[in-house]
Design a protein around this motif. Sequence first.
Motif, PDB file in Angstrom:
ATOM      1  N   ALA A 126      -3.747   4.739 -11.627  1.00  0.00           N
ATOM      2  CA  ALA A 126      -4.993   4.314 -10.972  1.00  0.00           C
ATOM      3  C   ALA A 126      -5.355   2.883 -11.360  1.00  0.00           C
ATOM      4  O   ALA A 126      -5.814   2.096 -10.523  1.00  0.00           O
ATOM      5  N   GLU A 127      -5.122   2.526 -12.636  1.00  0.00           N
ATOM      6  CA  GLU A 127      -5.438   1.168 -13.089  1.00  0.00           C
ATOM      7  C   GLU A 127      -4.552   0.143 -12.402  1.00  0.00           C
ATOM      8  O   GLU A 127      -5.025  -0.912 -11.958  1.00  0.00           O
ATOM      9  N   ILE A 128      -3.266   0.459 -12.293  1.00  0.00           N
ATOM     10  CA  ILE A 128      -2.345  -0.465 -11.618  1.00  0.00           C
ATOM     11  C   ILE A 128      -2.748  -0.616 -10.155  1.00  0.00           C
ATOM     12  O   ILE A 128      -2.746  -1.727  -9.601  1.00  0.00           O
ATOM     13  N   GLN A 129      -3.116   0.476  -9.506  1.00  0.00           N
ATOM     14  CA  GLN A 129      -3.552   0.419  -8.110  1.00  0.00           C
ATOM     15  C   GLN A 129      -4.787  -0.457  -7.944  1.00  0.00           C
ATOM     16  O   GLN A 129      -4.929  -1.188  -6.956  1.00  0.00           O
ATOM     17  N   THR A 130      -5.687  -0.415  -8.919  1.00  0.00           N
ATOM     18  CA  THR A 130      -6.893  -1.252  -8.868  1.00  0.00           C
ATOM     19  C   THR A 130      -6.528  -2.730  -8.888  1.00  0.00           C
ATOM     20  O   THR A 130      -7.093  -3.535  -8.127  1.00  0.00           O
ATOM     21  N   TYR A 131      -5.575  -3.090  -9.733  1.00  0.00           N
ATOM     22  CA  TYR A 131      -5.134  -4.485  -9.786  1.00  0.00           C
ATOM     23  C   TYR A 131      -4.416  -4.887  -8.494  1.00  0.00           C
ATOM     24  O   TYR A 131      -4.607  -6.000  -7.992  1.00  0.00           O
ATOM     25  N   ILE A 132      -3.602  -4.000  -7.968  1.00  0.00           N
ATOM     26  CA  ILE A 132      -2.910  -4.287  -6.709  1.00  0.00           C
ATOM     27  C   ILE A 132      -3.925  -4.577  -5.607  1.00  0.00           C
ATOM     28  O   ILE A 132      -3.789  -5.552  -4.847  1.00  0.00           O
ATOM     29  N   GLU A 133      -4.952  -3.755  -5.518  1.00  0.00           N
ATOM     30  CA  GLU A 133      -5.992  -3.955  -4.509  1.00  0.00           C
ATOM     31  C   GLU A 133      -6.748  -5.258  -4.730  1.00  0.00           C
ATOM     32  O   GLU A 133      -7.085  -5.974  -3.770  1.00  0.00           O
ATOM     33  N   ALA A 134      -7.016  -5.602  -5.991  1.00  0.00           N
ATOM     34  CA  ALA A 134      -7.758  -6.823  -6.294  1.00  0.00           C
ATOM     35  C   ALA A 134      -6.979  -8.064  -5.879  1.00  0.00           C
ATOM     36  O   ALA A 134      -7.527  -8.972  -5.233  1.00  0.00           O
ATOM     37  N   TYR A 135      -5.690  -8.127  -6.225  1.00  0.00           N
ATOM     38  CA  TYR A 135      -4.879  -9.294  -5.871  1.00  0.00           C
ATOM     39  C   TYR A 135      -4.656  -9.370  -4.358  1.00  0.00           C
ATOM     40  O   TYR A 135      -4.633 -10.469  -3.794  1.00  0.00           O
ATOM     41  N   THR A 136      -4.499  -8.222  -3.730  1.00  0.00           N
ATOM     42  CA  THR A 136      -4.335  -8.218  -2.274  1.00  0.00           C
ATOM     43  C   THR A 136      -5.590  -8.746  -1.589  1.00  0.00           C
ATOM     44  O   THR A 136      -5.518  -9.537  -0.638  1.00  0.00           O
ATOM     45  N   LYS A 137      -6.741  -8.348  -2.072  1.00  0.00           N
ATOM     46  CA  LYS A 137      -8.013  -8.808  -1.514  1.00  0.00           C
ATOM     47  C   LYS A 137      -8.178 -10.312  -1.667  1.00  0.00           C
ATOM     48  O   LYS A 137      -8.804 -10.976  -0.826  1.00  0.00           O
ATOM     49  N   LEU A 138      -7.589 -10.886  -2.723  1.00  0.00           N
ATOM     50  CA  LEU A 138      -7.661 -12.329  -2.947  1.00  0.00           C
ATOM     51  C   LEU A 138      -6.704 -13.104  -2.043  1.00  0.00           C
ATOM     52  O   LEU A 138      -6.723 -14.335  -2.023  1.00  0.00           O
ATOM     53  N   GLY A 139      -5.865 -12.389  -1.294  1.00  0.00           N
ATOM     54  CA  GLY A 139      -4.962 -13.046  -0.352  1.00  0.00           C
ATOM     55  C   GLY A 139      -3.522 -13.122  -0.803  1.00  0.00           C
ATOM     56  O   GLY A 139      -2.674 -13.660  -0.082  1.00  0.00           O
ATOM     57  N   TYR A 140      -3.220 -12.584  -1.982  1.00  0.00           N
ATOM     58  CA  TYR A 140      -1.846 -12.593  -2.465  1.00  0.00           C
ATOM     59  C   TYR A 140      -1.059 -11.446  -1.834  1.00  0.00           C
ATOM     60  O   TYR A 140      -1.602 -10.360  -1.610  1.00  0.00           O
ATOM     61  N   GLU A 141       0.208 -11.704  -1.566  1.00  0.00           N
ATOM     62  CA  GLU A 141       1.084 -10.615  -1.122  1.00  0.00           C
ATOM     63  C   GLU A 141       1.564  -9.865  -2.348  1.00  0.00           C
ATOM     64  O   GLU A 141       2.134 -10.460  -3.277  1.00  0.00           O
ATOM     65  N   VAL A 142       1.335  -8.573  -2.386  1.00  0.00           N
ATOM     66  CA  VAL A 142       1.705  -7.740  -3.525  1.00  0.00           C
ATOM     67  C   VAL A 142       2.651  -6.651  -3.048  1.00  0.00           C
ATOM     68  O   VAL A 142       2.341  -5.923  -2.100  1.00  0.00           O
ATOM     69  N   ILE A 143       3.802  -6.538  -3.712  1.00  0.00           N
ATOM     70  CA  ILE A 143       4.808  -5.553  -3.326  1.00  0.00           C
ATOM     71  C   ILE A 143       5.090  -4.634  -4.512  1.00  0.00           C
ATOM     72  O   ILE A 143       5.733  -5.049  -5.484  1.00  0.00           O
ATOM     73  N   PRO A 144       4.617  -3.377  -4.464  1.00  0.00           N
ATOM     74  CA  PRO A 144       4.989  -2.417  -5.507  1.00  0.00           C
ATOM     75  C   PRO A 144       6.415  -1.938  -5.247  1.00  0.00           C
ATOM     76  O   PRO A 144       6.772  -1.646  -4.101  1.00  0.00           O
ATOM     77  N   THR A 145       7.221  -1.863  -6.291  1.00  0.00           N
ATOM     78  CA  THR A 145       8.622  -1.490  -6.094  1.00  0.00           C
ATOM     79  C   THR A 145       9.106  -0.515  -7.149  1.00  0.00           C
ATOM     80  O   THR A 145       8.534  -0.382  -8.226  1.00  0.00           O
ATOM     81  N   SER A 146      10.195   0.125  -6.789  1.00  0.00           N
ATOM     82  CA  SER A 146      10.964   0.939  -7.712  1.00  0.00           C
ATOM     83  C   SER A 146      12.422   0.758  -7.345  1.00  0.00           C
ATOM     84  O   SER A 146      12.786   0.870  -6.183  1.00  0.00           O
ATOM     85  N   THR A 147      13.253   0.446  -8.314  1.00  0.00           N
ATOM     86  CA  THR A 147      14.680   0.275  -8.017  1.00  0.00           C
ATOM     87  C   THR A 147      15.324   1.599  -7.642  1.00  0.00           C
ATOM     88  O   THR A 147      16.455   1.621  -7.148  1.00  0.00           O
ATOM     89  N   LYS A 148      14.617   2.701  -7.870  1.00  0.00           N
ATOM     90  CA  LYS A 148      15.156   4.023  -7.518  1.00  0.00           C
ATOM     91  C   LYS A 148      14.796   4.424  -6.090  1.00  0.00           C
ATOM     92  O   LYS A 148      15.266   5.433  -5.593  1.00  0.00           O
ATOM     93  N   THR A 149      13.925   3.649  -5.448  1.00  0.00           N
ATOM     94  CA  THR A 149      13.469   3.984  -4.101  1.00  0.00           C
ATOM     95  C   THR A 149      13.880   2.877  -3.145  1.00  0.00           C
ATOM     96  O   THR A 149      13.254   1.828  -3.083  1.00  0.00           O
ATOM     97  N   GLU A 150      14.944   3.091  -2.392  1.00  0.00           N
ATOM     98  CA  GLU A 150      15.481   2.057  -1.514  1.00  0.00           C
ATOM     99  C   GLU A 150      14.458   1.564  -0.499  1.00  0.00           C
ATOM    100  O   GLU A 150      14.373   0.394  -0.191  1.00  0.00           O
ATOM    101  N   GLY A 151      13.627   2.479   0.018  1.00  0.00           N
ATOM    102  CA  GLY A 151      12.666   2.098   1.039  1.00  0.00           C
ATOM    103  C   GLY A 151      11.687   1.056   0.583  1.00  0.00           C
ATOM    104  O   GLY A 151      11.192   0.256   1.379  1.00  0.00           O
ATOM    105  N   SER A 152      11.380   1.025  -0.721  1.00  0.00           N
ATOM    106  CA  SER A 152      10.391   0.090  -1.232  1.00  0.00           C
ATOM    107  C   SER A 152      10.931  -1.334  -1.312  1.00  0.00           C
ATOM    108  O   SER A 152      10.194  -2.262  -1.587  1.00  0.00           O
TER     109      SER A 152
END
Length: 296
Positions: A126-152
Amino acid sequence: MPEGRIVKALAGFYYVKESGKSEIFQCRGRGNFRKKKVNPLVGDWVEYESSNVTDGYILDVKERKNELVRPPIANVDQAILVFSATEPNFSPLLLDKFLVHIEANDILPVICISKMDLVEETEDFAEIQTYIEAYTKLGYEVIPTSTKTEGSLEMFYPLFKDKVTVFAGQSGVGKSSLLNAINPELMLETNEISSHLGRGKHTTRHVELILFGNGLVADTPGFSSLDFFNMEAENLSMYFPEMNERRGDCKFRGCSHTSEPKCAIKKGVEEGHIPQFRYDHYVTFLQEIKDQKRRY
């Protein structure tokens, strides 16, 4: 004289490639470069002369549009800043320090949060999601990833087109692993987090531009700190986009946005337009700049 771009620097040699050609020339710098304090960097456009089919000398380094010191690279279009959700723990303070340096060099930043699969079932998610939302709102492109999930990883492919992209971030956050997942043919060396030190081991020991996705990508050595030696305190707020758009509304010219009355930036914090954590980081960086100026 032919012109090309330095795509690798290693052990005193510079490897130069012309646009549209496959050959790479191993070059040395001219002897007078040291006297002129010219230090060729990966990414530089240079004039060179070839003494044979694959060897030559760099004669001139063209003007740069930007350059980074750590990692040492020039003429960068965008930076993918890789920060892990865990192992090592996500650091918004260090991320903001990276963003300030990237903004100061007029480089497009893209934030990548790696190892998201490791926090999905934890209280940190939840904390990481809060930061992702904050940076996205500021106009930054944010990409959450996992090397185990090809789709990401699919979102990365169009980012590289016609750009020089640098991957940067803390050691051990998975930069090389991420590049390997995007393009397995790279087979870049990776390593685990040091359990004794609690941080990543350096696995990439030089900067090299790799042709990929109709662009050039650099895998760079990891590092955990940045200095503000070439930055003036009065310019710092310019590199926080949400502050830069308000700094002209302050009552006093040269407002430091700390103790002055009728400060538009402090008002923006109070009204929730500027995240408190970003403002706190600004104050921390401002003091660091002032301390460095006093020491040097």
